[in-house]
Design a protein around this motif. Structure first.
Motif, PDB file in Angstrom:
ATOM      1  N   ARG A  81     104.666 -12.890 -65.303  1.00 20.93           N
ATOM      2  CA  ARG A  81     104.808 -11.805 -66.270  1.00 20.93           C
ATOM      3  C   ARG A  81     103.854 -10.674 -65.936  1.00 20.93           C
ATOM      4  O   ARG A  81     102.649 -10.878 -65.811  1.00 20.93           O
ATOM      5  CB  ARG A  81     104.545 -12.327 -67.687  1.00 20.93           C
ATOM      6  CG  ARG A  81     104.715 -11.289 -68.778  1.00 20.93           C
ATOM      7  CD  ARG A  81     104.850 -11.972 -70.133  1.00 20.93           C
ATOM      8  NE  ARG A  81     103.750 -12.883 -70.386  1.00 20.93           N
ATOM      9  CZ  ARG A  81     102.683 -12.599 -71.123  1.00 20.93           C
ATOM     10  NH1 ARG A  81     102.557 -11.407 -71.682  1.00 20.93           N
ATOM     11  NH2 ARG A  81     101.735 -13.492 -71.318  1.00 20.93           N
ATOM     12  N   GLY A  84     103.149  -5.388 -69.904  1.00 19.91           N
ATOM     13  CA  GLY A  84     104.304  -4.772 -70.527  1.00 19.91           C
ATOM     14  C   GLY A  84     105.476  -5.713 -70.696  1.00 19.91           C
ATOM     15  O   GLY A  84     106.527  -5.316 -71.211  1.00 19.91           O
ATOM     16  N   LYS A  86     107.244  -7.472 -68.283  1.00 20.65           N
ATOM     17  CA  LYS A  86     108.282  -7.442 -67.256  1.00 20.65           C
ATOM     18  C   LYS A  86     108.070  -8.604 -66.287  1.00 20.65           C
ATOM     19  O   LYS A  86     106.954  -9.087 -66.109  1.00 20.65           O
ATOM     20  CB  LYS A  86     108.257  -6.116 -66.486  1.00 20.65           C
ATOM     21  CG  LYS A  86     108.430  -4.878 -67.366  1.00 20.65           C
ATOM     22  CD  LYS A  86     109.779  -4.855 -68.043  1.00 20.65           C
ATOM     23  CE  LYS A  86     109.963  -3.570 -68.843  1.00 20.65           C
ATOM     24  NZ  LYS A  86     111.259  -3.542 -69.561  1.00 20.65           N
ATOM     25  N   LEU A  87     109.149  -9.031 -65.644  1.00 18.15           N
ATOM     26  CA  LEU A  87     109.074 -10.127 -64.679  1.00 18.15           C
ATOM     27  C   LEU A  87     108.784  -9.576 -63.290  1.00 18.15           C
ATOM     28  O   LEU A  87     109.417  -8.604 -62.843  1.00 18.15           O
ATOM     29  CB  LEU A  87     110.399 -10.900 -64.652  1.00 18.15           C
ATOM     30  CG  LEU A  87     110.472 -12.068 -63.661  1.00 18.15           C
ATOM     31  CD1 LEU A  87     109.549 -13.195 -64.097  1.00 18.15           C
ATOM     32  CD2 LEU A  87     111.911 -12.566 -63.520  1.00 18.15           C
ATOM     33  N   ASP A  88     107.831 -10.193 -62.586  1.00 19.67           N
ATOM     34  CA  ASP A  88     107.555  -9.847 -61.196  1.00 19.67           C
ATOM     35  C   ASP A  88     108.606 -10.541 -60.327  1.00 19.67           C
ATOM     36  O   ASP A  88     108.368 -11.606 -59.767  1.00 19.67           O
ATOM     37  CB  ASP A  88     106.144 -10.305 -60.815  1.00 19.67           C
ATOM     38  CG  ASP A  88     105.715  -9.818 -59.447  1.00 19.67           C
ATOM     39  OD1 ASP A  88     106.579  -9.341 -58.694  1.00 19.67           O
ATOM     40  OD2 ASP A  88     104.517  -9.949 -59.118  1.00 19.67           O
ATOM     41  N   PHE A 161     108.380 -11.770 -73.241  1.00 18.27           N
ATOM     42  CA  PHE A 161     109.241 -10.742 -72.638  1.00 18.27           C
ATOM     43  C   PHE A 161     110.006 -10.042 -73.773  1.00 18.27           C
ATOM     44  O   PHE A 161     111.197 -10.286 -73.980  1.00 18.27           O
ATOM     45  CB  PHE A 161     110.207 -11.374 -71.637  1.00 18.27           C
ATOM     46  CG  PHE A 161     109.511 -12.033 -70.466  1.00 18.27           C
ATOM     47  CD1 PHE A 161     109.167 -11.294 -69.345  1.00 18.27           C
ATOM     48  CD2 PHE A 161     109.186 -13.380 -70.500  1.00 18.27           C
ATOM     49  CE1 PHE A 161     108.526 -11.887 -68.264  1.00 18.27           C
ATOM     50  CE2 PHE A 161     108.543 -13.986 -69.423  1.00 18.27           C
ATOM     51  CZ  PHE A 161     108.203 -13.233 -68.304  1.00 18.27           C
ATOM     52  N   ASP A 163     111.342  -7.226 -74.352  1.00 12.21           N
ATOM     53  CA  ASP A 163     112.523  -6.408 -74.088  1.00 12.21           C
ATOM     54  C   ASP A 163     113.716  -7.249 -73.658  1.00 12.21           C
ATOM     55  O   ASP A 163     114.783  -6.710 -73.342  1.00 12.21           O
ATOM     56  CB  ASP A 163     112.222  -5.359 -73.007  1.00 12.21           C
ATOM     57  CG  ASP A 163     111.229  -4.315 -73.477  1.00 12.21           C
ATOM     58  OD1 ASP A 163     111.176  -4.066 -74.703  1.00 12.21           O
ATOM     59  OD2 ASP A 163     110.500  -3.762 -72.635  1.00 12.21           O
ATOM     60  N   LEU A 165     114.820 -10.996 -71.378  1.00 12.67           N
ATOM     61  CA  LEU A 165     114.732 -11.420 -69.983  1.00 12.67           C
ATOM     62  C   LEU A 165     116.043 -12.047 -69.522  1.00 12.67           C
ATOM     63  O   LEU A 165     116.536 -11.740 -68.444  1.00 12.67           O
ATOM     64  CB  LEU A 165     113.585 -12.427 -69.819  1.00 12.67           C
ATOM     65  CG  LEU A 165     113.335 -12.956 -68.412  1.00 12.67           C
ATOM     66  CD1 LEU A 165     112.908 -11.821 -67.480  1.00 12.67           C
ATOM     67  CD2 LEU A 165     112.275 -14.051 -68.427  1.00 12.67           C
TER      68      LEU A 165
END
Length: 268
Positions: A81, A84, A86-88, A161, A163, A165
């Motif tokens: 993670r 913000g 988001k997934l790397d 997450f 937003d 995922l």
């Protein structure tokens, strides 16, 4: 003034001969603390699986993030993670594919994750399938050797997450553990009747929280036994105690998500 603590009669842990769809529904609703099925995997199979684990590549967590030593196999989404929420993806997907290849090479028979997912799917009445991101299946089924315990924390994919995922919309999350080896003492999982609230950040410690966050909160303690299958709602604060005797505490683990369409999806 003395504070009176009133216990929630529904927040209990139950031992059962098998998981039921009602158990899963009550755990998702937060009206049950945990369900444990002793002998979910028989001792002989646990010994075989534990011996085969030497064929899996394990690595420790970065001690700057996880201060207690933990050996693990397989990627967990939360470890990828970014700030913000988001997934790397550049790191996650190659590691997920490498873990799948290593799992297949190890040839664990029976496959404890496949057995567990098949039984849980039969319980729910529909197969458990991997959660997907843009149509791509995520990895599900990590292995962890936790001998020195874990800090109290919570797991909630929708907060991690915010937003979104997965392609699926998850409305409730469950955690599953299957113990194939345990120490002579200690290693209990404790689950508190408490979910994260902003005031808890006062007690933040590394990835988890200090005990002040759950002062006066009801809890259940679940010592592990070889072959136990354990389900609980990880949105409740939970922790793992350190071993107090010889031996290793080894468990396979994954998350189950109940979606808006009533499907169960799996990830780690």
């Amino acid at each position: 003034m003395t504070r009176t603590v009133t216990l929630d009669p529904l927040f209990t842990a139950a031992d059962a001969p098998a998981f039921t769809d009602r158990d899963l529904a009550h755990l998702a609703a937060g009206t049950l603390a945990a369900v444990r099925v002793p002998g979910f995997l028989d001792p002989a199979t646990c010994r075989e699986v534990t011996a085969a684990l030497e064929r899996l590549p394990t690595a420790p967590y970065d001690p700057r993030r996880v201060p207690t030593p933990v050996l693990r196999f397989g990627p967990a989404l939360n470890d990828y993670r970014l700030p913000g929420g988001k997934l790397d993806a550049e790191r996650y997907w190659p590691d997920a594919e490498a873990a799948r290849r290593a799992w297949n090479r190890a040839g664990l028979r029976p496959d404890p994750v496949a057995v567990s997912l098949a039984r849980l799917g039969a319980t729910w009445g529909a197969a458990v399938v991997p959660a997907t991101i843009d149509g791509r299946a995520v990895f599900g089924g990590t292995l962890r050797q936790i001998d020195s315990g874990l800090l109290m924390h919570y797991d909630d994919i929708n907060r991690e997450f915010p937003d979104g995922l997965f392609d699926q919309d998850v409305v409730a999350q469950l955690a599953f553990n299957l113990y194939t080896a345990v120490a002579d003492g200690g290693g209990a999982t404790s689950v508190w009747r408490h979910r994260w609230e902003p005031a808890d950040e006062e007690y933040r410690e590394a990835y988890g929280y200090g005990t002040g966050a759950v002062a006066h909160c009801q809890r259940v303690d679940l010592p592990p036994h070889v072959g136990d299958g354990l389900l609980f709602n990880p949105a409740h604060f939970h922790a793992v105690a350190a071993n107090t005797g010889g031996g290793r505490r080894i468990a396979f683990a994954f998350f189950l998500g109940l979606t808006t369409t009533g499907q169960l999806v799996v990830w780690s």
